[in-house]
Every structure is written in structure tokens, then in C-alpha cells.
Write an enzyme that holds these catalytic residues in place. Structure first.
Site, mmCIF file in Angstrom:
data_model
loop_
_atom_site.group_PDB
_atom_site.id
_atom_site.type_symbol
_atom_site.label_atom_id
_atom_site.label_comp_id
_atom_site.label_asym_id
_atom_site.label_seq_id
_atom_site.Cartn_x
_atom_site.Cartn_y
_atom_site.Cartn_z
ATOM 1 N N LYS A 191 0.836 -1.188 -0.081
ATOM 2 C CA LYS A 191 0.043 0.063 -0.080
ATOM 3 C C LYS A 191 1.045 1.177 -0.012
ATOM 4 O O LYS A 191 1.396 1.640 1.109
ATOM 5 C CB LYS A 191 -0.930 -0.037 1.022
ATOM 6 C CG LYS A 191 -2.329 0.637 1.343
ATOM 7 C CD LYS A 191 -2.172 2.185 0.904
ATOM 8 C CE LYS A 191 -1.744 2.910 2.178
ATOM 9 N NZ LYS A 191 -1.524 4.428 1.829
ATOM 10 N N GLU A 267 9.574 1.264 10.796
ATOM 11 C CA GLU A 267 10.533 2.160 10.475
ATOM 12 C C GLU A 267 10.197 3.445 10.469
ATOM 13 O O GLU A 267 9.535 3.930 9.431
ATOM 14 C CB GLU A 267 11.298 1.649 9.286
ATOM 15 C CG GLU A 267 12.142 0.636 9.435
ATOM 16 C CD GLU A 267 12.565 -0.051 8.303
ATOM 17 O OE1 GLU A 267 13.588 0.532 7.580
ATOM 18 O OE2 GLU A 267 12.102 -0.994 7.618
ATOM 19 N N GLU A 400 10.270 16.198 14.384
ATOM 20 C CA GLU A 400 10.615 16.137 13.011
ATOM 21 C C GLU A 400 9.587 17.051 12.106
ATOM 22 O O GLU A 400 8.349 16.915 12.217
ATOM 23 C CB GLU A 400 10.208 14.493 12.618
ATOM 24 C CG GLU A 400 10.396 14.177 11.363
ATOM 25 C CD GLU A 400 10.333 12.991 10.894
ATOM 26 O OE1 GLU A 400 9.212 12.529 11.130
ATOM 27 O OE2 GLU A 400 11.210 12.113 10.375
HETATM 28 P P1 NAD Z 1 2.490 8.728 7.262
HETATM 29 O O1 NAD Z 1 2.969 7.747 8.746
HETATM 30 O O2 NAD Z 1 1.549 9.527 7.662
HETATM 31 O O3 NAD Z 1 2.423 7.564 6.185
HETATM 32 C C1 NAD Z 1 2.879 6.512 5.932
HETATM 33 C C2 NAD Z 1 2.213 5.329 5.374
HETATM 34 O O4 NAD Z 1 1.033 5.048 6.222
HETATM 35 C C3 NAD Z 1 1.220 6.099 4.055
HETATM 36 O O5 NAD Z 1 1.094 4.873 3.143
HETATM 37 C C4 NAD Z 1 -0.137 6.271 4.659
HETATM 38 O O6 NAD Z 1 -1.272 6.002 3.783
HETATM 39 C C5 NAD Z 1 -0.191 5.233 5.677
HETATM 40 N N1 NAD Z 1 -1.174 5.510 6.866
HETATM 41 C C6 NAD Z 1 -1.328 6.627 7.295
HETATM 42 N N2 NAD Z 1 -2.402 6.859 8.443
HETATM 43 C C7 NAD Z 1 -2.802 5.546 8.389
HETATM 44 C C8 NAD Z 1 -3.638 4.794 9.385
HETATM 45 N N3 NAD Z 1 -4.289 5.464 10.335
HETATM 46 N N4 NAD Z 1 -3.561 3.393 9.178
HETATM 47 C C9 NAD Z 1 -2.929 2.746 8.258
HETATM 48 N N5 NAD Z 1 -1.946 3.309 7.450
HETATM 49 C C10 NAD Z 1 -1.918 4.692 7.548
HETATM 50 O O7 NAD Z 1 4.029 9.113 7.146
HETATM 51 P P2 NAD Z 1 4.425 9.993 5.658
HETATM 52 O O8 NAD Z 1 4.048 11.360 5.935
HETATM 53 O O9 NAD Z 1 4.024 9.412 4.403
HETATM 54 O O10 NAD Z 1 5.950 9.850 5.633
HETATM 55 C C11 NAD Z 1 6.883 10.782 6.322
HETATM 56 C C12 NAD Z 1 7.287 9.821 7.623
HETATM 57 O O11 NAD Z 1 7.708 8.800 7.317
HETATM 58 C C13 NAD Z 1 8.265 10.763 8.722
HETATM 59 O O12 NAD Z 1 8.113 10.675 9.834
HETATM 60 C C14 NAD Z 1 9.535 10.019 8.264
HETATM 61 O O13 NAD Z 1 10.658 9.988 9.162
HETATM 62 C C15 NAD Z 1 9.126 8.632 8.018
HETATM 63 N N6 NAD Z 1 9.946 7.791 7.342
HETATM 64 C C16 NAD Z 1 10.854 6.897 7.895
HETATM 65 C C17 NAD Z 1 11.630 6.171 7.141
HETATM 66 C C18 NAD Z 1 12.880 5.110 7.825
HETATM 67 O O14 NAD Z 1 13.171 4.378 7.283
HETATM 68 N N7 NAD Z 1 12.811 5.240 9.349
HETATM 69 C C19 NAD Z 1 11.948 6.267 5.880
HETATM 70 C C20 NAD Z 1 11.121 7.131 5.137
HETATM 71 C C21 NAD Z 1 10.165 7.987 5.919
#
Ligand code: NAD
Ligand code: MN
Length: 498
Positions: A191, A267, A400
Site C-alpha cells: 500500500k 521504521e 520532526e
Molecule cells: P505517514 O505515517 O503519514 O504515512 C505512511 C504510510 O502510512 C502511508 O502509506 C499512509 O497512507 C499510511 N497510513 C497513514 N495513516 C494510516 C492509518 N491510520 N492506518 C494505516 N495506515 C496509515 O508518513 P508520511 O507522511 O507518508 O511519511 C513521512 C514519515 O515517514 C516521516 O515521519 C519519516 O521520518 C518517515 N520515514 C521513515 C523512514 C525510515 O526508514 N525510518 C524512511 C522514510 C520515511
């Protein structure tokens, strides 16, 4: 491709045939509901394509397809050497379509097309190749039980792996999860983030072309609260590999507890410190890399070096160097190869970054940037921004931001620098700049993070694990260790007449 002009890239972008349907059981399909959502280019505000809005019904279809494939063994029981051949072909197909893969990520989430063409897309091909080459070279164990007993300890695929990914490196995040999970013999339901589903959909099509059997690699675009949640709560998903924010990572742990106790590998976020000591001889390189560490990919990097701790005696001179570098990195059209920074992923993220910046103007010393800008009157762009003399407990230094915003904090002693660096809920990565070897080792030992880069930033390769400590989560992508997430240890005990 690397000699393309702005006009060349624009012409190629206009000629793309972008696909927005879900990819389930080997073919493109509409969402069961028939619903779609706009896929927006944040550099121009234009709608690129309508994307299938997958929800629980589509997740159910994809998981069922993945399960059927796993059970009949069309991929899971293929000899590792045969899976290798298919995944090597996929790596070749990504390389053959490098320009398209780079354009899809650039158009979808605003990153520079030259970065996508030199980092993201070649990286994806490399990671598929790396796991393909690894998978027929890993041996299992025979336990030291003695005569009469033969105990085999083997690593077996889990079944259906769910992957939920963010938008900052769309193709590479799909690859980090997908390449390892597929190489190990699992079926995958991915997803992708709703902001950036396009490259993952094309990847699934290329995987099918390479010979990944139907049902083995499914991509269901849709929103987190519907499609993502359905995957997290699914009773027939064995493992959920998540990259995204800490808040949503915690939700996936709960989904698991509320459903089938699937393994969850979060992660998550970061607020990575970069420590520059006065005994670093090459402060120009340190400044180049400090700027790269926060402004690359518009600062939308989980391991971005967003907290810069500089020894007080060199702080002012170092900040001068940084300002010059930031001012040379103003945002521009992501398709223009002379641009130094691209667009922020969407309007919401841009507004979120600007809230931090506006608050910061009241509580810290803004030394460059600080404005939202447009390119040709359009889009989501933020200037590379530096705040100096940030108090350690200021939200600028604590939260962040996930944008091109750097907080500079002076320190006087090594112990103080280490204490401030570790005083965070996050523990993803850190950088240390010093030419004193003992100090480099001593400080690295004490930093509670998944990766310490010494005299560089964001050191990363297929050969080394990537992931965090504390609330940066505990999943590890890359390296052979990533395969541990996608396999279970199985003991087979055989009695024989000795
Ligand atoms: P996010 O957590 O908002 O979304 C990530 C994913 O989760 C998306 O596919 C989203 O649709 C899904 N999601 C959102 N709400 C959900 C819910 N209630 N239930 C199930 N799935 C849900 O994050 P983002 O804004 O897309 O990405 C930025 C974040 O990702 C930052 O915090 C960044 O640090 C992190 N990140 C971490 C790594 C790592 O390897 N540690 C790498 C890249 C990004
Ligand atoms: Mn988009």
C-alpha cells in the site's frame, strides 16, 4: 539521460502514459468501489492521473491473491536460483525504464528528476539485483544434536507480507520492502502512500513482465485510514513492514494486537543530530555535507541531519559557510536539471513546515530562508531555511519537521554534545565530524541511533542495515538482516537409527 535539458525532460514527462489502476493478481484493475482520487504534481498543482482508491475490499482481494499464490507454491516453492533469475530480470527492466521511473517519482512528489534518475531509480535496480544475487547463497543450519537425531534449522518464508510505505522515496521504499520479501519467497501486498503511488504501480507491472507470477506482487493504492488500516488489521497477513511516521507506526502495532498478532516492523521518524567538532580539519566538506544532509530531497528524509550541534569556537564561521550553501540551493522546477531543490510533496506538508518556520521566527534566530515560494507562480516550495542559536528544547530542535529546515545549536564540551544528541525520542541516525579517531569512536559508542556516519552523512548501502532505535522503530531494511523480517525460523527434527 543525464545530458537532457529542461525542455527534454518536459517533453518526456508530457509523453508519459501514466497508469493509476490498482495492480492485483497480475493485472491492472479498478477499485471495487469504482472510486478514484486525484494524483497531484506538487510542483505545478496539476492533476497527473486518477488513481484507484483501494479500500478494504481491494485489500481483501489482493491478500487472497497473495495467499493463493503462496499456497500453490508458484513463487514460494520456486528454487532460490530461479527466483534470482526473475528478480535479476526485474532489475534489468528497471534500468531499461530508468527515465520513466525517475519521472514518475519526480512528477508525483516533487523531487528533482536528476536525483530520481541518479539515486532513486538506479538504487531500486541495484537493491533488486542485490537481493536476487544473495538469495541462492544463504545456507541454513544443522543443529549439534548428536547421532540418532538430525535437527535442521531453516529460514522459511512467512506467507503474505503487507508493506505500507511513505512518499519521500516512493520507488526505493517499495523496493526496500519488496525486494527482500519477494527474494525470500513471500507474496507481497504493498500500500504506497496516497501522495505518491505511481512508481510502485509501474514497478508491479515490470515485475509481472520479468516473470513474477500473478498474485505474488500486488499494489493497492488508497488512503491510510481505509486501505492501510485494512492491511494492518487483516487476519491473513503474516507480517507488516511499515515505513512512515512514529504515530502511524504505533497504530500498526495496535492493529496487530487487535487482529492476528502479525509481525510488525516499524521504521519511523527521526530528528538526526549532526555533531561538528572544532578538531574537524575539513570544515568546507563538513559544511557541504551538513547542507546536503538537511536539504537533499527538500529535507524530506527520515534520517535528515536536522539538528546541527557545532562546537562554539567555530560555530559562527561554520554557520556563514552554511548560509552560502543554502542560498545556492533555492528551489526550482524539479524537471529543470539546473534546479538544486524540488517541491514539497503536497499542500498539507508545506503548510506544516511553514507553521514550524513561523513559530521559529519568534523563538530563534532565522539566518536564511524562511519563506514559502512559487515557481512560475505555482506549486509547493519552501526555501532552504536555517535557524541559529536554537534552544535545545525548542520544537525546531525537538520535532520532526520533514522539510528543508535546519536548527543550529552550539555546544562547549563533548559530553554536552552527546547528551543533547541523545536527548530525543528518536534514534535513527547521527553524524560526527572530527579528525580525532578516539573521539570519533567514543562519541559513536555513546550515540543511541541505528547508524552513525563519521566524517560523512547518511552513510547507506545495500550491504548495511538501515533502521533505528527508540521511537524511530526497530525494523531494519537492507543487508541480509532485512531477510530476518520476512522469514521464520523453522526446526525439523528427524529421528534415525544411529
Ligand atoms: P505517514 O505515517 O503519514 O504515512 C505512511 C504510510 O502510512 C502511508 O502509506 C499512509 O497512507 C499510511 N497510513 C497513514 N495513516 C494510516 C492509518 N491510520 N492506518 C494505516 N495506515 C496509515 O508518513 P508520511 O507522511 O507518508 O511519511 C513521512 C514519515 O515517514 C516521516 O515521519 C519519516 O521520518 C518517515 N520515514 C521513515 C523512514 C525510515 O526508514 N525510518 C524512511 C522514510 C520515511
Ligand atoms: Mn502526487
Amino acid at each position: 539521460m543525464l545530458d537532457y535539458t529542461h525542455e527534454d525532460w518536459k517533453a518526456r514527462a508530457a509523453a508519459l502514459n501514466i497508469k493509476g489502476q490498482a495492480f492485483i493478481d497480475g493485472k491492472f484493475v479498478d477499485a471495487a468501489s469504482g472510486k478514484t482520487f486525484d494524483c497531484i504534481n506538487p510542483a505545478t498543482d496539476a492533476v497527473l492521473v486518477q488513481v484507484a482508491e483501494g479500500d478494504e475490499a481491494d485489500i481483501n482481494r489482493a491478500v487472497a491473491a497473495g495467499r493463493a499464490a503462496f499456497e500453490d507454491g508458484r513463487w514460494s516453492r520456486m528454487a532460490p536460483g530461479d527466483r534470482k533469475a526473475v528478480l535479476l530480470k526485474l532489475a534489468d527492466l528497471i534500468r531499461a525504464n530508468l527515465e520513466e521511473m525517475a519521472l514518475l517519482d519526480s512528477l508525483d512528489m516533487g523531487k528533482l528528476v536528476t536525483d530520481a534518475a541518479t539515486v532513486d531509480a538506479p538504487g531500486s535496480a541495484h537493491f533488486f539485483q542485490w537481493y536476487a544475487e544473495a538469495i541462492d547463497k544463504i545456507y541454513d543450519e544443522v543443529a549439534p544434536t548428536g547421532p540418532g537425531d538430525l535437527a535442521l534449522v531453516s529460514r522459511v518464508p512467512l506467507g503474505v507480507v503487507g508493506a505500507v510505505t511513505p512518499w519521500n522515496f516512493p520507488l526505493d521504499m517499495a523496493t526496500w520492502k519488496g525486494a527482500a520479501a519477494l527474494a525470500a519467497g513471500n507474496s507481497v501486498v504493498l500500500k504506497p502512500a496516497e501522495q505518491s503511488p505511481l512508481s510502485a504501480l509501474r514497478l508491479a507491472e515490470l515485475a509481472a513482465e520479468a516473470g513474477v507470477p500473478d498474485g505474488v506482487f500486488n499494489v493497492v493504492p488508497g488512503f491510510g485510514v481505509t486501505a492501510g488500516k485494512a492491511l494492518g488489521l487483516h487476519m491473513d497477513v503474516d507480517c507488516l513492514a511499515f515505513t512512515g511516521s512514529t504515530a502511524i507506526g504505533k497504530m500498526f502495532m495496535q492493529y496487530s494486537g487487535q487482529s492476528n498478532l502479525k509481525q510488525v516492523w516499524p521504521e519511523t521518524g527521526g530528528k538526526s543530530p549532526n555533531l561538528v567538532f572544532a578538531d574537524c580539519e575539513d570544515l568546507d566538506t563538513a559544511a557541504d555535507m551538513a547542507a546536503f544532509g538537511i536539504f537533499f530531497n527538500q529535507g524530506e528524509v527520515c534520517s535528515a541531519n536536522s539538528r546541527l550541534y557545532v562546537e562554539r569556537s567555530i560555530k559562527d564561521a561554520f554557520v556563514e559557510k552554511l548560509i552560502a550553501r543554502a542560498e545556492a540551493m533555492q528551489p526550482g522546477d524539479p524537471l529543470d536539471p539546473t534546479s538544486k531543490m524540488g517541491a514539497i510533496v503536497d499542500e498539507k506538508q508545506t503548510q506544516g513546515i511553514m507553521r514550524f518556520v513561523e513559530e521559529g521566527k519568534k523563538s530563534a534566530n532565522l539566518v536564511t530562508g524562511g519563506e514559502r515560494v512559487t515557481v512560475d507562480g505555482k506549486g509547493c516550495f519552501v526555501q532552504p531555511t536555517i535557524f541559529d542559536d536554537v534552544a535545545h528544547d525548542n520544537p525546531l530542535a525537538r520535532d520532526e519537521i520533514f522539510g528543508p529546515v535546519l536548527s543550529v545549536i552550539p555546544f562547549d564540551t563533548e559530553d554536552e554534545a552527546v547528551a543533547m544528541a541523545n536527548d530525543s525520542i528518536y534514534g535513527l541516525a547521527a553524524s560526527v565530524w572530527t579528525d580525532n579517531l578516539s573521539r570519533a569512536c567514543r562519541v559513536s559508542d555513546k550515540l543511541m541511533v541505528g547508524t552513525v556516519s563519521v566524517n560523512t552523512v547518511d552513510a547507506l548501502s545495500a550491504q548495511t542495515p538501515f533502521g533505528g532505535m527508540k521511537q524511530s522503530g526497530f525494523g531494519r531494511d537492507l543487508s541480509l538482516h532485512s531477510l530476518e523480517k520476512y522469514t521464520a525460523l523453522k526446526t525439523t527434527w528427524i529421528k534415525y537409527k544411529a
